[in-house]
Design an enzyme around this catalytic site. Structure first.
Site, PDB file in Angstrom:
ATOM      1  CG  HIS A 193     -56.851  48.347 -61.959  1.00 55.41           C
ATOM      2  ND1 HIS A 193     -57.234  49.281 -62.901  1.00 55.41           N
ATOM      3  CD2 HIS A 193     -57.392  47.166 -62.368  1.00 55.41           C
ATOM      4  CE1 HIS A 193     -57.964  48.685 -63.830  1.00 55.41           C
ATOM      5  NE2 HIS A 193     -58.070  47.405 -63.530  1.00 55.41           N
ATOM      6  CE  LYS A 247     -52.744  63.486 -69.882  1.00 52.86           C
ATOM      7  NZ  LYS A 247     -51.535  62.818 -70.366  1.00 52.86           N
TER       8      LYS A 247
HETATM    9  C1  GRF Z   1     -60.788  53.786 -57.391  1.00 52.31           C
HETATM   10  O1  GRF Z   1     -61.831  52.878 -57.312  1.00 52.31           O
HETATM   11  C2  GRF Z   1     -59.562  53.163 -57.967  1.00 52.31           C
HETATM   12  O2  GRF Z   1     -59.576  51.776 -57.950  1.00 52.31           O
HETATM   13  C3  GRF Z   1     -59.531  53.610 -59.392  1.00 52.31           C
HETATM   14  O3  GRF Z   1     -60.179  54.833 -59.417  1.00 52.31           O
HETATM   15  C4  GRF Z   1     -61.075  54.936 -58.331  1.00 52.31           C
HETATM   16  C5  GRF Z   1     -60.853  56.258 -57.688  1.00 52.31           C
HETATM   17  O4  GRF Z   1     -61.870  56.582 -56.802  1.00 52.31           O
HETATM   18  N1  GRF Z   1     -58.175  53.640 -59.875  1.00 52.31           N
HETATM   19  P1  GRF Z   1     -61.683  57.758 -55.765  1.00 52.31           P
HETATM   20  O5  GRF Z   1     -61.377  59.026 -56.564  1.00 52.31           O
HETATM   21  O6  GRF Z   1     -60.600  57.403 -54.831  1.00 52.31           O
HETATM   22  O7  GRF Z   1     -63.012  57.904 -55.069  1.00 52.31           O
END
Ligand code: GRF
Length: 212
Positions: free
Chosen positions: A109, A91
């Site tokens: 990211h 969000k």
């Molecule tokens: C990660 O790959 C991150 O880059 C992105 O959202 C994903 C979250 O994955 N912002 P997790 O919940 O840590 O498994």
């Protein structure tokens, strides 16, 4: 010892890596709480299993995003947390929240920013015929996925890959990189000044610490 809060919306693989890194002493910080905007985020179970407090904030309980972020901010402030770690928090945070915690929010990211900000980065990179993809840990500013880059890791995209292959490769990098960055934060070695990231008082390159 520094205090951190981790914001999640989903799986929590990054969260798990951070929990393990704090518990094992690699990161000298204490996770004060895990905050989610989704009641069913699996990461909440991970937090509970580790004995960490969890708090859910649902958009429908607030008049608008500003009110929701104000409530999250008040909670974080009540915990006296030093840093806010976004780990799959899906969000967009309001400018008021970001200004309130200026220079103390980081995000991971899944792309080599400034390429592919926003959603669906794997599919977009593959559709564009990219031969490499990656992940970026960055400070958060008011521009979505736009803050100062701290570190990046590249992974290859092979011709027969599907999205899951690349995602798995990227996540394997994220769970190494993110604890390292949080360690630097907890050690007061990493700061953000005038939109650039500094490690040990040295300005980091535009693409971060580990670009190649
Ligand atoms: C990660 O790959 C991150 O880059 C992105 O959202 C994903 C979250 O994955 N912002 P997790 O919940 O840590 O498994």
């Amino acid at each position: 010892m520094k205090k951190i809060v981790v914001l999640i919306s989903g799986q929590g693989l990054n969260l798990q890596a951070i929990i393990d890194a704090c518990a094992g002493g690699f990161v000298p910080a204490q996770i004060s709480a895990v905050i989610s905007n989704k009641a069913d985020a699996f990461g909440l179970q991970r937090a509970k299993s580790a004995g960490i407090s969890t708090q859910v904030f649902l958009r429908r309980d607030y008049a608008d995003n500003v009110a929701m972020d104000a409530a999250i901010g008040d909670y974080i402030q009540s915990l006296q947390a030093d840093f806010i770690i976004l780990a799959g928090y899906m969000k967009i945070l309001t400018p008021a929240f970001i200004r309130r915690f200026e220079g103390r929010i980081v995000n991971v990211h899944p792309s080599l920013l400034p390429k592919y900000p926003g959603l669906d980065t794997y599919r977009r990179a593959m559709a564009a015929g990219e031969t490499e993809h990656g992940t970026t840990v960055h400070f958060v500013n008011e521009e979505v996925d736009g803050g100062a880059v701290i570190v990046q890791a590249k992974v290859p995209i092979f011709p027969d890959d599907d999205v899951e292959d690349v995602e798995e490769r990227v996540k394997a990098q994220e769970i190494q990189l993110y604890p390292l960055v949080i360690k630097w934060l907890a050690q007061d070695r990493l700061t953000c000044l005038d939109g650039r990231a500094y490690l040990d008082h040295q300005i980091l390159p535009e693409n971060g610490y580990a670009t190649e």
